[in-house]
Design an enzyme around this catalytic site. Structure first.
Site, PDB file in Angstrom:
ATOM      1  N   HIS A   1       2.727  -2.189  -7.657  1.00  0.00           N
ATOM      2  CA  HIS A   1       1.929  -2.837  -6.668  1.00  0.00           C
ATOM      3  C   HIS A   1       0.723  -1.930  -6.189  1.00  0.00           C
ATOM      4  O   HIS A   1       0.835  -0.850  -6.512  1.00  0.00           O
ATOM      5  CB  HIS A   1       2.820  -2.990  -5.452  1.00  0.00           C
ATOM      6  CG  HIS A   1       3.457  -1.656  -4.672  1.00  0.00           C
ATOM      7  ND1 HIS A   1       4.720  -1.430  -5.545  1.00  0.00           N
ATOM      8  CD2 HIS A   1       3.139  -0.874  -3.930  1.00  0.00           C
ATOM      9  CE1 HIS A   1       5.249  -0.394  -4.946  1.00  0.00           C
ATOM     10  NE2 HIS A   1       4.230   0.133  -4.134  1.00  0.00           N
TER      11      HIS A   1
ATOM     12  N   HIS B   1      -1.689  -1.002  -3.163  1.00  0.00           N
ATOM     13  CA  HIS B   1      -2.036  -1.152  -1.577  1.00  0.00           C
ATOM     14  C   HIS B   1      -3.430  -1.302  -1.272  1.00  0.00           C
ATOM     15  O   HIS B   1      -4.409  -0.659  -1.960  1.00  0.00           O
ATOM     16  CB  HIS B   1      -1.642   0.319  -0.953  1.00  0.00           C
ATOM     17  CG  HIS B   1      -0.081   0.729  -1.355  1.00  0.00           C
ATOM     18  ND1 HIS B   1       0.636   0.577  -0.261  1.00  0.00           N
ATOM     19  CD2 HIS B   1       0.585   1.101  -2.174  1.00  0.00           C
ATOM     20  CE1 HIS B   1       1.913   0.999  -0.547  1.00  0.00           C
ATOM     21  NE2 HIS B   1       1.987   1.489  -1.646  1.00  0.00           N
TER      22      HIS B   1
HETATM   23  P1  5GP Z   1       5.500   2.493  -2.464  1.00  0.00           P
HETATM   24  O1  5GP Z   1       5.813   3.767  -1.942  1.00  0.00           O
HETATM   25  O2  5GP Z   1       6.229   2.221  -3.695  1.00  0.00           O
HETATM   26  O3  5GP Z   1       3.790   2.680  -3.197  1.00  0.00           O
HETATM   27  O4  5GP Z   1       5.054   1.381  -1.358  1.00  0.00           O
HETATM   28  C1  5GP Z   1       5.924   0.330  -1.190  1.00  0.00           C
HETATM   29  C2  5GP Z   1       5.313  -0.320   0.108  1.00  0.00           C
HETATM   30  O5  5GP Z   1       6.396  -1.407   0.141  1.00  0.00           O
HETATM   31  C3  5GP Z   1       5.375   0.702   1.281  1.00  0.00           C
HETATM   32  O6  5GP Z   1       4.175   0.793   1.790  1.00  0.00           O
HETATM   33  C4  5GP Z   1       6.416  -0.011   2.387  1.00  0.00           C
HETATM   34  O7  5GP Z   1       5.957   0.012   3.516  1.00  0.00           O
HETATM   35  C5  5GP Z   1       6.462  -1.373   1.750  1.00  0.00           C
HETATM   36  N1  5GP Z   1       7.686  -2.208   1.927  1.00  0.00           N
HETATM   37  C6  5GP Z   1       8.947  -1.837   1.913  1.00  0.00           C
HETATM   38  N2  5GP Z   1       9.889  -2.653   1.932  1.00  0.00           N
HETATM   39  C7  5GP Z   1       9.155  -3.879   2.156  1.00  0.00           C
HETATM   40  C8  5GP Z   1       9.826  -5.101   2.609  1.00  0.00           C
HETATM   41  O8  5GP Z   1      10.646  -5.471   2.672  1.00  0.00           O
HETATM   42  N3  5GP Z   1       8.696  -5.950   2.940  1.00  0.00           N
HETATM   43  C9  5GP Z   1       7.056  -5.747   2.820  1.00  0.00           C
HETATM   44  N4  5GP Z   1       6.349  -6.700   2.923  1.00  0.00           N
HETATM   45  N5  5GP Z   1       6.865  -4.341   2.382  1.00  0.00           N
HETATM   46  C10 5GP Z   1       7.777  -3.439   2.059  1.00  0.00           C
END
Ligand code: 5GP
Length: 145
Positions: free
Chosen positions: A106, A108
């Site tokens: 993903h 951001h």
């Molecule tokens: P990472 O840490 O993998 O770069 O980002 C994962 C993102 O997913 C985080 O910003 C977190 O807030 C978001 N996230 C985690 N669980 C959920 C969820 O159930 N729904 C949504 N929409 N975002 C989520």
């Protein structure tokens, strides 16, 4: 060793893609889904993911990755129109050691507003779903402009 192993089909974004848990949807096509981050670091924090199963940027098909990045640019432009931030940060993490917490690729999109703080990554306060749906609707309207 790899960046934490193989793809887990039960990760939270796979569940969102399957429709098993809700999201505030911003955009969808045959390859890409975009929705609001439920623990937003800033107002308008938006995520863009491929529908195909890949853990991170390194294990993603290059043609698909090109599409995801192009869609990230288009959605970032709509986020700009919708929220009029002073800047936009685009981030993407690969592996636990790099800060990744959900192991489905993903990007951001983080609007930045001069003088406003950024909440902690992936550990802030859960947003109100109605508020996120309203934000998603604003971005959708901007996508149509
Ligand atoms: P990472 O840490 O993998 O770069 O980002 C994962 C993102 O997913 C985080 O910003 C977190 O807030 C978001 N996230 C985690 N669980 C959920 C969820 O159930 N729904 C949504 N929409 N975002 C989520």
């Amino acid at each position: 060793m790899s960046l934490d192993g193989i793809y887990d089909p039960d990760n939270i974004f796979a569940k969102i893609l399957a429709g098993d848990i809700p999201c505030a949807k911003v955009y969808e096509d045959d390859q890409v889904l975009s929705f609001m981050d439920v623990f937003p670091q800033t107002r308008g924090h938006t995520l863009v993911i491929p529908k195909a199963s890949s853990r991170n940027l390194l294990d993603t098909d290059p043609a698909l990755l090109a599409n995801v990045i192009q869609k990230t640019q288009i959605i970032a432009s709509a986020v700009r129109k919708a929220f009029e931030p002073d800047g936009i940060v685009i981030t993407q993490f690969n592996g636990t050691a790099a800060g990744q917490t959900v192991f489905h690729l993903h990007f951001h999109i983080l609007p930045r507003f001069t003088g406003s703080n950024v909440a902690p990554h992936a550990s802030g306060q859960m947003a109100d779903m109605n508020e996120l749906n309203q934000q998603a609707a604003k971005i959708q309207a901007a996508l149509k402009q």
